[in-house]
Design a protein around this motif. Structure first.
Motif, PDB file in Angstrom:
ATOM      1  N   THR A   1      56.534  47.237  50.869  1.00  0.00           N
ATOM      2  CA  THR A   1      56.033  48.422  50.176  1.00  0.00           C
ATOM      3  C   THR A   1      56.735  49.675  50.677  1.00  0.00           C
ATOM      4  N   ALA A   2      56.872  49.811  51.989  1.00  0.00           N
ATOM      5  CA  ALA A   2      57.548  50.986  52.547  1.00  0.00           C
ATOM      6  C   ALA A   2      59.011  51.031  52.121  1.00  0.00           C
TER       7      ALA A   2
ATOM      8  N   ILE B   1      59.202  52.131  48.457  1.00  0.00           N
ATOM      9  CA  ILE B   1      58.913  53.560  48.293  1.00  0.00           C
ATOM     10  C   ILE B   1      60.102  54.395  48.751  1.00  0.00           C
ATOM     11  N   VAL B   2      60.687  54.062  49.893  1.00  0.00           N
ATOM     12  CA  VAL B   2      61.839  54.814  50.396  1.00  0.00           C
ATOM     13  C   VAL B   2      63.024  54.689  49.438  1.00  0.00           C
TER      14      VAL B   2
ATOM     15  N   GLY C   1      62.900  54.076  46.233  1.00  0.00           N
ATOM     16  CA  GLY C   1      62.581  54.859  45.042  1.00  0.00           C
ATOM     17  C   GLY C   1      62.747  56.346  45.266  1.00  0.00           C
ATOM     18  N   LEU C   2      62.321  56.841  46.434  1.00  0.00           N
ATOM     19  CA  LEU C   2      62.480  58.264  46.732  1.00  0.00           C
ATOM     20  C   LEU C   2      63.948  58.656  46.837  1.00  0.00           C
TER      21      LEU C   2
ATOM     22  N   THR D   1      56.457  61.727  40.800  1.00  0.00           N
ATOM     23  CA  THR D   1      56.778  60.998  42.023  1.00  0.00           C
ATOM     24  C   THR D   1      55.521  60.436  42.671  1.00  0.00           C
ATOM     25  N   LEU D   2      54.461  61.224  42.714  1.00  0.00           N
ATOM     26  CA  LEU D   2      53.199  60.747  43.295  1.00  0.00           C
ATOM     27  C   LEU D   2      52.594  59.615  42.472  1.00  0.00           C
TER      28      LEU D   2
ATOM     29  N   ALA E   1      54.339  57.464  40.677  1.00  0.00           N
ATOM     30  CA  ALA E   1      55.176  56.285  40.936  1.00  0.00           C
ATOM     31  C   ALA E   1      54.862  55.672  42.297  1.00  0.00           C
ATOM     32  N   ILE E   2      54.649  56.494  43.310  1.00  0.00           N
ATOM     33  CA  ILE E   2      54.306  55.981  44.639  1.00  0.00           C
ATOM     34  C   ILE E   2      52.940  55.301  44.609  1.00  0.00           C
TER      35      ILE E   2
ATOM     36  N   CYS F   1      53.346  51.985  43.021  1.00  0.00           N
ATOM     37  CA  CYS F   1      54.062  51.108  43.961  1.00  0.00           C
ATOM     38  C   CYS F   1      53.110  50.581  45.033  1.00  0.00           C
ATOM     39  N   ILE F   2      52.234  51.437  45.528  1.00  0.00           N
ATOM     40  CA  ILE F   2      51.301  51.035  46.577  1.00  0.00           C
ATOM     41  C   ILE F   2      50.302  50.002  46.063  1.00  0.00           C
TER      42      ILE F   2
END
Length: 128
Positions: free
Chosen positions: A22-23, A26-27, A29-30, A46-47, A49-50, A53-54
């Motif tokens: 997951t981390a 996220i990284v 994707g960012l 962005t929030l 999408a995160i 993802c979570i």
């Protein structure tokens, strides 16, 4: 243990894998968002999408760990075939309705790639 049996995964290792995957997603994707938008990153999108993802990644990993004996290469092939056919149909419909955009043609190409069968699930021959 025989060669065709899957190794046991304990809960600690599974949780570590879930958090690491997951981390990493996220990284990654960012980084892609930063490359795409530069300094003007849309915070709300962005929030969202995160958050997705979570929720989605740990759930999919938990289901994959729970039902890993049920998921076979044949079922993965069928999934990619159905997904590819649906992608081609949807993108052809979008081309007819909205005109030809590059994204639709790329979607059709990706759909044909999924239909042809990606090499992700193909077994590798054993090394002698």
């Amino acid at each position: 243990m025989e060669n065709n049996q899957l190794p046991k995964i304990d809960n600690k290792l599974l949780i570590k894998k879930i958090l690491a995957n997951t981390a990493a997603a996220i990284v990654f994707g960012l980084i892609l968002i930063f490359i795409s938008y530069g300094k003007a990153i849309p915070v709300k999108a962005t929030l969202i999408a995160i958050g997705i993802c979570i929720v989605v990644l740990p759930t999919s990993i938990l289901f994959a760990a729970k039902y890993r004996n049920y998921i076979t290469p044949d079922k993965i092939r069928k999934f990619f075939l159905i997904l590819g056919i649906l992608m081609v149909i949807v993108n052809l419909t979008l081309i007819i309705i909205g005109g030809g955009k590059n994204e639709y043609y790329l979607g059709i190409a990706l759909g044909f790639y999924f239909i042809s069968g990606p090499s992700i699930y193909k077994p590798t021959p054993p090394k002698n």
